[in-house]
Design a protein around this motif. Structure first.
Motif, PDB file in Angstrom:
ATOM      1  N   GLU A   1      -5.693  12.497   0.797  1.00 29.94           N
ATOM      2  CA  GLU A   1      -5.274  12.095  -0.818  1.00 29.94           C
ATOM      3  C   GLU A   1      -5.223  10.558  -0.623  1.00 29.94           C
ATOM      4  OE1 GLU A   1      -1.618  12.667  -3.757  1.00 29.94           O
ATOM      5  OE2 GLU A   1      -1.741  13.742  -1.609  1.00 29.94           O
ATOM      6  N   PRO A   2      -5.706   9.873  -1.965  1.00 34.32           N
ATOM      7  CA  PRO A   2      -6.031   8.485  -1.907  1.00 34.32           C
ATOM      8  C   PRO A   2      -4.601   7.715  -1.902  1.00 34.32           C
ATOM      9  CG  PRO A   2      -7.292   9.251  -3.596  1.00 34.32           C
ATOM     10  CD  PRO A   2      -6.430  10.646  -2.985  1.00 34.32           C
ATOM     11  N   GLY A   3      -4.608   6.328  -1.532  1.00 32.05           N
ATOM     12  CA  GLY A   3      -3.519   5.410  -1.564  1.00 32.05           C
ATOM     13  C   GLY A   3      -3.682   4.446  -2.738  1.00 32.05           C
ATOM     14  N   VAL A   4      -2.594   3.737  -2.997  1.00 34.51           N
ATOM     15  CA  VAL A   4      -2.696   2.934  -3.969  1.00 34.51           C
ATOM     16  C   VAL A   4      -2.343   1.535  -3.363  1.00 34.51           C
ATOM     17  CG1 VAL A   4      -1.657   2.197  -6.183  1.00 34.51           C
ATOM     18  CG2 VAL A   4      -2.102   4.738  -5.857  1.00 34.51           C
ATOM     19  N   ILE A   5      -3.112   0.394  -3.844  1.00 34.62           N
ATOM     20  CA  ILE A   5      -2.810  -0.987  -3.301  1.00 34.62           C
ATOM     21  C   ILE A   5      -2.310  -1.554  -4.765  1.00 34.62           C
ATOM     22  CG2 ILE A   5      -3.753  -3.388  -2.948  1.00 34.62           C
ATOM     23  CD1 ILE A   5      -5.400  -2.076  -0.768  1.00 34.62           C
TER      24      ILE A   5
ATOM     25  N   ILE B   1       0.656  -0.895  -0.096  1.00 36.49           N
ATOM     26  CA  ILE B   1      -0.113   0.125   0.004  1.00 36.49           C
ATOM     27  C   ILE B   1       1.123   1.233   0.014  1.00 36.49           C
ATOM     28  CG2 ILE B   1      -1.845   1.328   1.298  1.00 36.49           C
ATOM     29  CD1 ILE B   1      -2.771  -1.343   2.561  1.00 36.49           C
ATOM     30  N   THR B   2       0.689   1.957  -0.917  1.00 36.88           N
ATOM     31  CA  THR B   2       1.515   3.170  -1.085  1.00 36.88           C
ATOM     32  C   THR B   2       0.447   4.608  -0.719  1.00 36.88           C
ATOM     33  OG1 THR B   2       2.811   2.469  -2.840  1.00 36.88           O
ATOM     34  CG2 THR B   2       3.065   4.801  -2.466  1.00 36.88           C
ATOM     35  N   ILE B   3       0.826   5.174   0.264  1.00 34.89           N
ATOM     36  CA  ILE B   3       0.095   6.464   0.685  1.00 34.89           C
ATOM     37  C   ILE B   3       0.731   7.413   1.348  1.00 34.89           C
ATOM     38  CG2 ILE B   3      -0.253   5.366   2.917  1.00 34.89           C
ATOM     39  CD1 ILE B   3      -3.288   6.141   3.063  1.00 34.89           C
ATOM     40  N   PRO B   4       0.128   8.596   0.834  1.00 30.87           N
ATOM     41  CA  PRO B   4       0.960   9.887   1.424  1.00 30.87           C
ATOM     42  C   PRO B   4       0.845   9.641   3.084  1.00 30.87           C
ATOM     43  CG  PRO B   4      -0.596  10.505  -0.057  1.00 30.87           C
ATOM     44  CD  PRO B   4      -0.734   9.164   0.124  1.00 30.87           C
ATOM     45  N   ALA B   5       1.888  10.101   3.826  1.00 32.36           N
ATOM     46  CA  ALA B   5       2.210  10.116   5.248  1.00 32.36           C
ATOM     47  C   ALA B   5       0.811  10.976   5.740  1.00 32.36           C
ATOM     48  CB  ALA B   5       3.390  10.730   5.569  1.00 32.36           C
TER      49      ALA B   5
END
Length: 402
Positions: free
Chosen positions: A237-241, A224-228
């Protein structure tokens, strides 16, 4: 081929424009003729279907797309008429915005449309979904809640004595289920099973559902990439799986909270799940990855982590939509360059990885200012055509700041 594709795209855009004009003219004509209000506009899809030799249902679906392009996505409609994007791209973008009000849909059109040129269907869909989540997270979550009520399993026959079993389930359950199958299949391959991964996943799927096999231990890795700020609850802001695409920040936080607080299956207390946090440092101007924490995950070299993060877990072939099973590849073949540095790495689907070795195909890299480890690639095909592919923004296609 490029010219033919532009003609096909432009023809689809013109067809949409003419369809709207025909529908509007029919509505005016019906009103002038005194047709009852509930019948005004009836028969438009039927007549268009006859003219196009397609079913009225097909024509009605195309009419809905044409209406959306005309009223809510005029920039995207213009790109379609000019041949710069395909009808499939226009369809997925409109679909991701269908739950939004007119004002927000036009904002997606303004902010995203010109970034769609050169993107494949899957990347365009991901970009539109991300922006739709950013602009209307509450609407997206409400839409998902309604969709979850439609979960189902279906079966239908296909050719050669086969059937297709399809499960429509919430994202988290589906990713977990597929991850269990995939991990078990890969472990079987590493233990000497000679079946292909697809065959193993299919066989284990049937074995598990039919009771012929015990459920394997669940060891699944999610990226999971997500802004801190979004992770800490101060941002939206959305994250990405990886393998799915953009998700609302609230989903990511709920997902992480659920898996870290579930009890261990063996003890009934504590958490049976390890959660790793790795910082990706990005350039605030364009969201490309500048650095990755040096800490290693088990069995994953730092360079591989860097490349996967930098390439946003998508294939570097510009129009490829593959987002799973990607291979770490040398831009300059290792047998020639001996170079395994980050700057010489790329993520590639199996097809791209193989065709770049064929005669006439070349891939060259050019360092970008301030980002020596994030080169722009130029792909040259046997016909002499060249295509450039800069490193994508870390949160996926369509998110680069302008």
């Amino acid at each position: 081929m490029t010219l033919l594709e532009r003609i096909v795209n432009a023809a689809a855009g013109l067809r949409a424009e003419v369809s709207v004009a025909f529908a509007d003219a029919t509505i005016i004509e019906h009103r002038d003729q005194g047709v009852p209000a509930r019948w005004v506009g009836r028969g438009v899809s039927d007549e268009l279907g006859l003219a196009r030799r397609v079913s009225p249902q097909h024509a009605a679906a195309d009419m809905r797309l044409a209406r959306q392009l005309d009223a809510r996505s005029p920039i995207l409609g213009g790109l379609l008429r000019s041949g710069d994007v395909s009808e499939r791209v226009a369809t997925v973008v409109v679909r991701e915005c269908q739950h939004m009000c007119d004002e927000l849909a036009r904002r997606v059109d303004t902010d995203l449309a010109h970034q769609l040129v050169g993107l494949g269907v899957g990347k365009a869909e991901s970009a539109a979904r991300r922006l739709a989540i950013e602009l209307d997270e509450a609407g997206f979550l409400e839409r998902h809640a309604r969709a979850a009520e439609q979960r189902s399993v279906t079966i239908r026959p296909v050719a050669d004595g086969m059937v297709r079993i399809t499960g429509l389930v919430p994202m988290r359950d589906g990713v977990a289920a597929y991850g269990t199958l995939d991990r078990a299949a890969r472990e079987a391959r590493s233990n000497g099973d000679e079946r292909a991964l697809d065959q193993l996943r299919a066989d284990m799927f049937v074995d598990l559902l039919s009771g012929r096999r015990d459920r394997p231990g669940v060891h699944i890795e999610f990226d999971i990439t997500i802004p801190a700020e979004s992770l800490l609850g101060t941002g939206t802001e959305p994250g990405v799986i990886t393998g799915y695409g953009p998700i609302p920040a609230a989903w990511a936080r709920e997902f992480l909270d659920t898996i870290t607080n579930q009890p261990d299956a063996s003890t009934g207390v504590g958490s049976g799940v390890e959660v790793w946090v790795r910082r990706l440092l990005t350039d605030p101007a364009d969201d490309t990855v500048c650095a990755v924490d040096q800490h290693r995950r088990r069995f994953h070299p730092h360079a591989a982590r860097w490349i996967r993060a930098r390439d946003a877990n998508v294939c570097r072939m510009p129009v490829c939509d593959t987002d799973h099973g990607l291979e770490l590849d040398h831009v300059d073949p290792y047998r020639r360059s001996g170079d395994s540095a980050v700057a010489n790495g790329q993520l590639a689907c199996a097809s791209y990885n193989q065709i770049k070795e064929l005669p006439g195909w070349t891939v060259t890299k050019r360092s970008t200012s301030g980002h020596p480890n994030s080169p722009t690639l130029t792909i040259t095909t046997p016909t002499g055509r060249t295509y450039t592919t800069p490193p994508p923004p870390v949160f996926g296609p369509g998110t680069r700041r302008r």
